[in-house]
Design an enzyme around this catalytic site. Structure first.
Site, short mmCIF file in Angstrom:
data_model
loop_
_atom_site.label_atom_id
_atom_site.label_comp_id
_atom_site.label_asym_id
_atom_site.label_seq_id
_atom_site.Cartn_x
_atom_site.Cartn_y
_atom_site.Cartn_z
N ASP A 14 35.41 32.33 38.07
CA ASP A 14 36.15 33.63 38.19
C ASP A 14 35.94 34.53 36.65
O ASP A 14 35.56 33.86 35.62
CB ASP A 14 37.43 33.52 38.20
CG ASP A 14 38.23 35.06 38.20
OD1 ASP A 14 38.03 35.97 39.22
OD2 ASP A 14 39.31 35.05 37.49
N ASP A 16 37.73 37.82 35.25
CA ASP A 16 38.93 38.28 34.69
C ASP A 16 39.87 37.39 34.48
O ASP A 16 40.26 36.71 35.60
CB ASP A 16 39.06 39.54 35.21
CG ASP A 16 38.27 40.61 35.24
OD1 ASP A 16 37.57 40.48 34.08
OD2 ASP A 16 38.16 41.38 35.88
#
Length: 182
Positions: A14, A16
């Site tokens: 991922d 952020d």
């Protein structure tokens, strides 16, 4: 002769809150700040010959908060700071768009695996919230949660594997999956 330990076909991160500090709807490359130990974790995986990629929801595009050009500039800054990624898969849709790529749906993970020519079931997804783990599970991939202050206690409890930081997650990704023997 020692037995070879199978490596993951790829490790997908991922963006952020996992690779970089979460700046909501960030359209400014100069606000990109790597998370602690991110570069070391990526270097460990790259050094082991494991492809690395990014799977990220970016609903700011759908909301009109930033455009594709700004998104690409932020992603380029991520690569400038953390090194090259073998694949980027981005969902630009909003929560109500009903797409199959927005995490927790498996689409991003499946697309990243396909782009790398590997089976999603042989991949590891590393993220900071439950929807990352749900996307991994839905794609048949292994998920490793790296909790941050925004990670909910229920998400930690539901995760099959939890690591204290990105370097620990990368190290864990290079080992066979944890099996609870109880």
């Amino acid at each position: 002769m020692p037995l070879a330990v199978p490596r993951p076909a790829a490790v997908l991160f991922d963006r952020d809150g996992t690779l970089i500090a979460d700046v909501p709807y960030n359209a400014d490359p100069f606000r990109v700040r790597p998370m602690p130990k991110a570069r070391r974790a990526l270097d460990l995986l790259r050094g082991a010959g494991v492809p690395v990629g990014v799977v990220t929801n970016q609903s700011g595009v759908a909301r009109g908060l930033f455009g594709v050009r700004e998104l690409r500039a932020v992603n380029a800054r991520v690569e400038e700071l953390l090194g090259p990624f073998d694949v980027w898969e981005v969902c630009p849709h909003g929560e109500d768009d009903g797409c199959g790529c927005r995490k927790p749906a498996p689409g991003l993970v499946l697309r990243a695996a396909a782009a790398l020519g590997v089976d999603a079931r042989d991949c590891v997804v590393i993220g900071d919230i439950g929807r990352d783990m749900e996307a991994a599970r839905a794609a048949g991939a292994r998920g490793i949660l790296v909790p941050t202050p925004v990670t909910l206690p229920g998400e930690v409890a539901a995760a099959a594997e939890v690591a204290t930081d990105l370097l620990a997650a990368a190290t864990r990704a290079l080992r066979p999956p944890f099996r609870d023997e109880s």
